[in-house]
Design a protein around this motif. Structure first.
Motif, PDB file in Angstrom:
ATOM      1  N   LEU A   1       1.118  -1.216  -0.478  1.00 64.49           N
ATOM      2  CA  LEU A   1      -0.475  -0.273  -0.056  1.00 64.49           C
ATOM      3  C   LEU A   1       0.862   1.361   0.341  1.00 64.49           C
ATOM      4  O   LEU A   1       0.496   2.553   0.011  1.00 64.49           O
ATOM      5  CB  LEU A   1      -1.105   0.098   1.638  1.00 64.49           C
ATOM      6  CG  LEU A   1      -2.094  -0.607   0.706  1.00 64.49           C
ATOM      7  CD1 LEU A   1      -2.942  -0.847   2.913  1.00 64.49           C
ATOM      8  CD2 LEU A   1      -3.481  -0.161   0.303  1.00 64.49           C
ATOM      9  N   SER A   2       2.141   0.929   0.265  1.00 66.42           N
ATOM     10  CA  SER A   2       2.803   2.579  -0.157  1.00 66.42           C
ATOM     11  C   SER A   2       2.925   3.019  -0.523  1.00 66.42           C
ATOM     12  O   SER A   2       2.831   4.716  -0.746  1.00 66.42           O
ATOM     13  CB  SER A   2       4.814   2.183   0.137  1.00 66.42           C
ATOM     14  OG  SER A   2       4.780   1.313  -1.235  1.00 66.42           O
ATOM     15  N   LYS A   3       2.562   2.569  -1.993  1.00 64.18           N
ATOM     16  CA  LYS A   3       1.788   4.114  -2.901  1.00 64.18           C
ATOM     17  C   LYS A   3       0.594   3.721  -3.263  1.00 64.18           C
ATOM     18  O   LYS A   3       0.261   5.443  -3.954  1.00 64.18           O
ATOM     19  CB  LYS A   3       2.669   3.722  -4.144  1.00 64.18           C
ATOM     20  CG  LYS A   3       4.206   3.340  -4.582  1.00 64.18           C
ATOM     21  CD  LYS A   3       4.750   3.785  -6.029  1.00 64.18           C
ATOM     22  CE  LYS A   3       6.376   3.649  -5.450  1.00 64.18           C
ATOM     23  NZ  LYS A   3       6.765   2.117  -6.465  1.00 64.18           N
ATOM     24  N   ALA A   4      -0.005   3.110  -2.214  1.00 63.36           N
ATOM     25  CA  ALA A   4      -1.618   3.821  -2.587  1.00 63.36           C
ATOM     26  C   ALA A   4      -1.985   5.060  -2.387  1.00 63.36           C
ATOM     27  O   ALA A   4      -1.628   4.822  -1.283  1.00 63.36           O
ATOM     28  CB  ALA A   4      -2.325   2.600  -2.149  1.00 63.36           C
ATOM     29  N   VAL A   5      -3.280   5.242  -2.930  1.00 65.94           N
ATOM     30  CA  VAL A   5      -3.729   6.844  -2.216  1.00 65.94           C
ATOM     31  C   VAL A   5      -4.973   6.008  -2.717  1.00 65.94           C
ATOM     32  O   VAL A   5      -5.788   6.034  -0.958  1.00 65.94           O
ATOM     33  CB  VAL A   5      -3.624   8.298  -3.174  1.00 65.94           C
ATOM     34  CG1 VAL A   5      -4.601   8.978  -2.051  1.00 65.94           C
ATOM     35  CG2 VAL A   5      -1.819   8.358  -3.328  1.00 65.94           C
ATOM     36  N   LEU A   6      -5.694   6.274  -3.883  1.00 58.40           N
ATOM     37  CA  LEU A   6      -6.653   6.449  -3.828  1.00 58.40           C
ATOM     38  C   LEU A   6      -7.647   5.154  -4.512  1.00 58.40           C
ATOM     39  O   LEU A   6      -7.040   5.209  -5.705  1.00 58.40           O
ATOM     40  CB  LEU A   6      -7.822   7.262  -4.494  1.00 58.40           C
ATOM     41  CG  LEU A   6     -10.472   7.306  -4.285  1.00 58.40           C
ATOM     42  CD1 LEU A   6      -9.738   7.330  -2.371  1.00 58.40           C
ATOM     43  CD2 LEU A   6      -9.572   8.620  -4.437  1.00 58.40           C
ATOM     44  N   THR A   7      -8.041   3.403  -4.489  1.00 54.65           N
ATOM     45  CA  THR A   7      -8.343   2.910  -5.249  1.00 54.65           C
ATOM     46  C   THR A   7      -9.152   2.759  -5.935  1.00 54.65           C
ATOM     47  O   THR A   7      -9.509   2.421  -7.164  1.00 54.65           O
ATOM     48  CB  THR A   7      -8.347   2.012  -4.391  1.00 54.65           C
ATOM     49  OG1 THR A   7      -7.502   1.681  -3.393  1.00 54.65           O
ATOM     50  CG2 THR A   7      -8.157   0.541  -4.652  1.00 54.65           C
ATOM     51  N   SER A   8     -10.796   3.520  -5.421  1.00 55.21           N
ATOM     52  CA  SER A   8     -11.840   3.109  -5.847  1.00 55.21           C
ATOM     53  C   SER A   8     -12.676   4.061  -5.044  1.00 55.21           C
ATOM     54  O   SER A   8     -13.091   4.413  -4.471  1.00 55.21           O
ATOM     55  CB  SER A   8     -12.241   1.616  -6.045  1.00 55.21           C
ATOM     56  OG  SER A   8     -13.889   1.185  -7.113  1.00 55.21           O
ATOM     57  N   ILE A   9     -13.793   4.303  -6.623  1.00 53.00           N
ATOM     58  CA  ILE A   9     -14.882   4.945  -5.671  1.00 53.00           C
ATOM     59  C   ILE A   9     -16.398   4.491  -5.744  1.00 53.00           C
ATOM     60  O   ILE A   9     -16.967   4.471  -7.307  1.00 53.00           O
ATOM     61  CB  ILE A   9     -14.950   7.028  -6.650  1.00 53.00           C
ATOM     62  CG1 ILE A   9     -13.437   7.535  -6.386  1.00 53.00           C
ATOM     63  CG2 ILE A   9     -16.543   7.838  -5.490  1.00 53.00           C
ATOM     64  CD1 ILE A   9     -13.385   8.417  -7.061  1.00 53.00           C
ATOM     65  N   VAL A  10     -16.724   4.318  -5.353  1.00 47.43           N
ATOM     66  CA  VAL A  10     -18.552   3.695  -4.958  1.00 47.43           C
ATOM     67  C   VAL A  10     -19.402   4.484  -4.507  1.00 47.43           C
ATOM     68  O   VAL A  10     -19.603   4.930  -3.488  1.00 47.43           O
ATOM     69  CB  VAL A  10     -18.036   2.404  -3.786  1.00 47.43           C
ATOM     70  CG1 VAL A  10     -19.176   1.444  -4.169  1.00 47.43           C
ATOM     71  CG2 VAL A  10     -17.229   1.667  -4.442  1.00 47.43           C
ATOM     72  N   LEU A  11     -20.390   3.634  -5.365  1.00 46.94           N
ATOM     73  CA  LEU A  11     -21.859   5.508  -5.368  1.00 46.94           C
ATOM     74  C   LEU A  11     -22.863   3.663  -4.722  1.00 46.94           C
ATOM     75  O   LEU A  11     -22.864   3.133  -5.192  1.00 46.94           O
ATOM     76  CB  LEU A  11     -22.053   6.384  -5.791  1.00 46.94           C
ATOM     77  CG  LEU A  11     -23.677   6.523  -6.306  1.00 46.94           C
ATOM     78  CD1 LEU A  11     -23.507   7.549  -4.847  1.00 46.94           C
ATOM     79  CD2 LEU A  11     -23.593   7.245  -7.491  1.00 46.94           C
ATOM     80  N   LYS A  12     -23.535   3.879  -3.654  1.00 46.47           N
ATOM     81  CA  LYS A  12     -24.822   3.383  -3.038  1.00 46.47           C
ATOM     82  C   LYS A  12     -26.608   4.467  -2.565  1.00 46.47           C
ATOM     83  O   LYS A  12     -25.492   5.565  -1.943  1.00 46.47           O
ATOM     84  CB  LYS A  12     -24.478   2.737  -1.995  1.00 46.47           C
ATOM     85  CG  LYS A  12     -25.461   2.118  -1.148  1.00 46.47           C
ATOM     86  CD  LYS A  12     -25.314   0.553  -0.563  1.00 46.47           C
ATOM     87  CE  LYS A  12     -25.706   0.103   0.046  1.00 46.47           C
ATOM     88  NZ  LYS A  12     -25.128  -0.738   1.312  1.00 46.47           N
TER      89      LYS A  12
END
Ligand SMILES: Nc1ncnc2c1ncn2[C@@H]1O[C@H](COP(=O)(O)OP(=O)(O)O)[C@@H](O)[C@H]1O
Ligand SMILES: N[C@@H](CC(=O)OP(=O)(O)O)C(=O)O
Length: 573
Positions: free
Chosen positions: A393-404
């Motif tokens: 996860l060292s380079k991860a910021v945002l992975t996915s955006i989900v809408l409900k």
């Protein structure tokens, strides 16, 4: 194996020196070779289970090689190895969703795809063909009010009949299988007439009604595999040990399922190997003994449960998209595949509304630590998404955006009749008593804002009745505001960087004139949820997606981070 081969040679030479008879030498070498093979299988399995590093693996390899060469068969760690030879056991699960098996042509392509992995011995899980489940539900609703004499003319029934009979014929299935499908379609028509006569569709009947979809698709597909010379055996999940709660339309799998399913599939496979083709989505209620379903999209859960039951190497779920994407492609056409996810991220993503995975499906895979691969049956070359216990996860910021969308929110302010903890406890005990599930929560000393999970509430009448009752109960201790038509936008990512994510998010929202009505950061550390009004939600997701993922802004964002400076894209400054 080079090391093992050398050791076989060493043993061979040693045997020659002591002048053993050539036939007994050959038998002894054969036996040792068999031991090396089972030993290799055993070590690979244990290495995965116990997470050994290379050093640990080497040491254990050496110990076993020595034990085999020295004929030290009593070694504790060696015992049972002969019976542990699983080279010929089932190896993976491959689940194909409705879009992957929507027609005869698609079924042929899926069959080719399965056969393109000749080294695997897969268990196949199938959903109903195309949109059959939706059509069955509509047919059921229509039957309630159309009258018995009109039930046979329900458009969806005739569509389903035509689709399944045509598919069976186009696949060249023999007349006995076409009769099986015709009988099932006839039963389906009788069921719809029964619903029409009763003028009611209970949740239990609804589950029985939709089960026809998976029962027919798996029979057709297994028969086709047999027709093309690949031996397959069809199974109805409710007959092979999928035991569930009796929560029709949303049942949970019970623990007893795992040993029962393992026993049935394993013993059939060892006595007469044939590729198992199992109905997704279905189970059997433990008290009612009636057919249950695992909630919409539940075949993913069937697949991971089978993976856990049999301790398989990998679970593959084949869809019509290139993996889990950075957001719903129907909201943002430029959504990109996410190459890696953890079980935790995938579960959160599914729970907060990403249709691509069933909300409960990660549980068995996580418990058994079996990797899940999401692949595209229309584009098998695409790498897809690999879901595992851990990832970098060292380079991860945002992975996915989900809408409900279409969420109900509650604002509950204490009338101070109770102390702080008494207040929280009372509020949550009311939800527990009413069986209402809560999604996101934000609290202060005297107030709670929360969102309710609509998926647990099936019909409109029930929602209103339940909500009225819930508000009545809460009003005994608080002032309650019920806010409808809300959406939860969930940001799945590295919450270690939450302030930077939020800074960027609020820039985007401010620019788009959107007010956030509630915000909560999950304890799971992978999710930040924002509640906005339904009417603004899709626009918001599109703007956030463009800000985080378009034009490689994510890496610029990372670069800013590395310099210790939060990056704010020019468009938002
Ligand atoms: N984040 C997401 N990633 C991928 N697909 C998504 C996402 N959110 C929503 N979807 C939708 O989920 C669909 C795949 O899920 P589903 O229809 O249940 O597949 P299947 O029926 O093949 O199992 C895609 O076609 C896509 O429209
Ligand atoms: N057929 C069921 C179960 C399922 O999992 O379907 P799919 O894999 O097509 O999402 C449904 O539509 O809910």
């Amino acid at each position: 194996m080079a090391m093992a081969a050398q050791s076989v040679a060493r043993s061979h030479a040693a045997s020659m020196n002591s002048l053993i008879h050539p036939i007994s030498l050959r038998n002894s070498l054969k036996k040792k070779k068999k031991r090396f093979d089972s030993c290799r299988q055993f070590l690979c399995k244990k290495r995965k289970e116990e997470n050994w590093g290379i050093k640990g693996l080497k040491e254990r390899c050496q110990r076993r090689v020595n034990a085999i060469v020295d004929q030290n068969v009593e070694d504790d760690e060696m015992s049972g190895l002969d019976s542990d030879d699983d080279t010929n056991l089932l190896s993976i699960v491959m689940k194909f969703g409705g879009s992957s098996v929507a027609s005869a042509e698609r079924m042929r392509e899926v069959a080719d795809l399965i056969l393109s992995f000749p080294e695997e011995r897969p268990v196949i899980v199938l959903s109903a063909m195309g949109r059959t489940t939706n059509k069955l539900l509509v047919a059921g609703e229509k039957a309630v009010c159309c009258g018995v004499s009109h039930a046979s003319a329900i458009e969806e029934l005739n569509f389903i009949k035509d689709l399944h009979l045509r598919t069976a014929e186009e696949l060249g299935l023999d007349s006995s299988m076409i009769s099986v499908i015709s009988f099932m379609l006839n039963d389906l028509e009788q069921l719809l007439k029964g619903i029409a006569m009763m003028k009611e569709l209970t949740l239990r009947t609804r589950d029985y009604l939709v089960s026809f979809g998976e029962c027919m698709s798996t029979r057709i597909f297994a028969a086709y595999m047999n027709t093309i010379g690949s031996k397959a055996r069809q199974y109805d999940a409710f007959d092979i040990g999928f035991i569930t709660t009796d929560d029709f339309t949303n049942a949970d799998i019970l623990e007893a399922t795992y040993p029962a399913v393992a026993k049935k599939l394993h013993s059939d496979w060892t006595s007469d190997p044939a590729m198992p083709v199992v109905t997704g989505f279905l189970g059997k209620g433990w008290k009612s003994r009636a057919v249950t379903t695992l909630g919409r999209g539940g075949s993913d859960l069937t697949a991971t449960a089978i993976g856990k039951a049999l301790g398989l190497r990998e679970i593959q779920v084949w869809k019509d998209v290139d993996g889990v994407l950075t957001c719903d492609p129907n909201i943002h056409p430029k959504a990109e595949p996410v190459p890696y996810l953890t079980f935790e991220e995938a579960a959160e993503l599914a729970y907060f509304g990403a249709q691509v995975l069933h909300p409960q499906s990660m549980r068995p895979a996580r418990e058994a630590d079996i990797p899940v691969r999401v692949k595209n049956s229309y584009n098998p070359q695409a790498p897809g998404t690999l879901i595992t216990k851990e990832r970098d996860l060292s380079k991860a910021v945002l992975t996915s955006i989900v809408l409900k969308s279409n969420i109900t929110m509650l604002d509950i302010v204490s009338t101070r009749m109770l102390g702080q903890y008494g207040f929280l406890a009372k509020v949550f005990s009311i939800f527990e008593d009413l069986g209402i599930s809560v999604d996101s929560v934000a609290t202060s000393e005297v107030s709670i804002s929360l969102t309710l999970d609509p998926s647990k509430l099936w019909t409109r009448d029930l929602i209103q009745q339940e909500l009225d009752h819930m508000v009545e109960e809460l009003e005994k201790i608080a002032v309650v505001r019920l806010l409808r038509n809300k959406s939860i936008i969930s940001l799945i990512g590295n919450v270690e960087r939450s302030s930077l994510i939020l800074e960027k998010v609020f820039n985007v929202l401010r620019k788009n004139g959107v007010n956030v009505q509630m915000i909560s950061q999950g304890a799971s550390k992978v999710n930040i949820s924002l509640v906005v009004h339904d009417s603004e939600a899709r626009k918001c997701v599109r703007a956030l997606h463009s800000a985080f993922f378009a034009n490689d802004l994510l890496s610029e964002f990372d670069a800013g981070l590395q310099n210790g400076l939060p990056f704010v894209p020019v468009e938002n400054q």
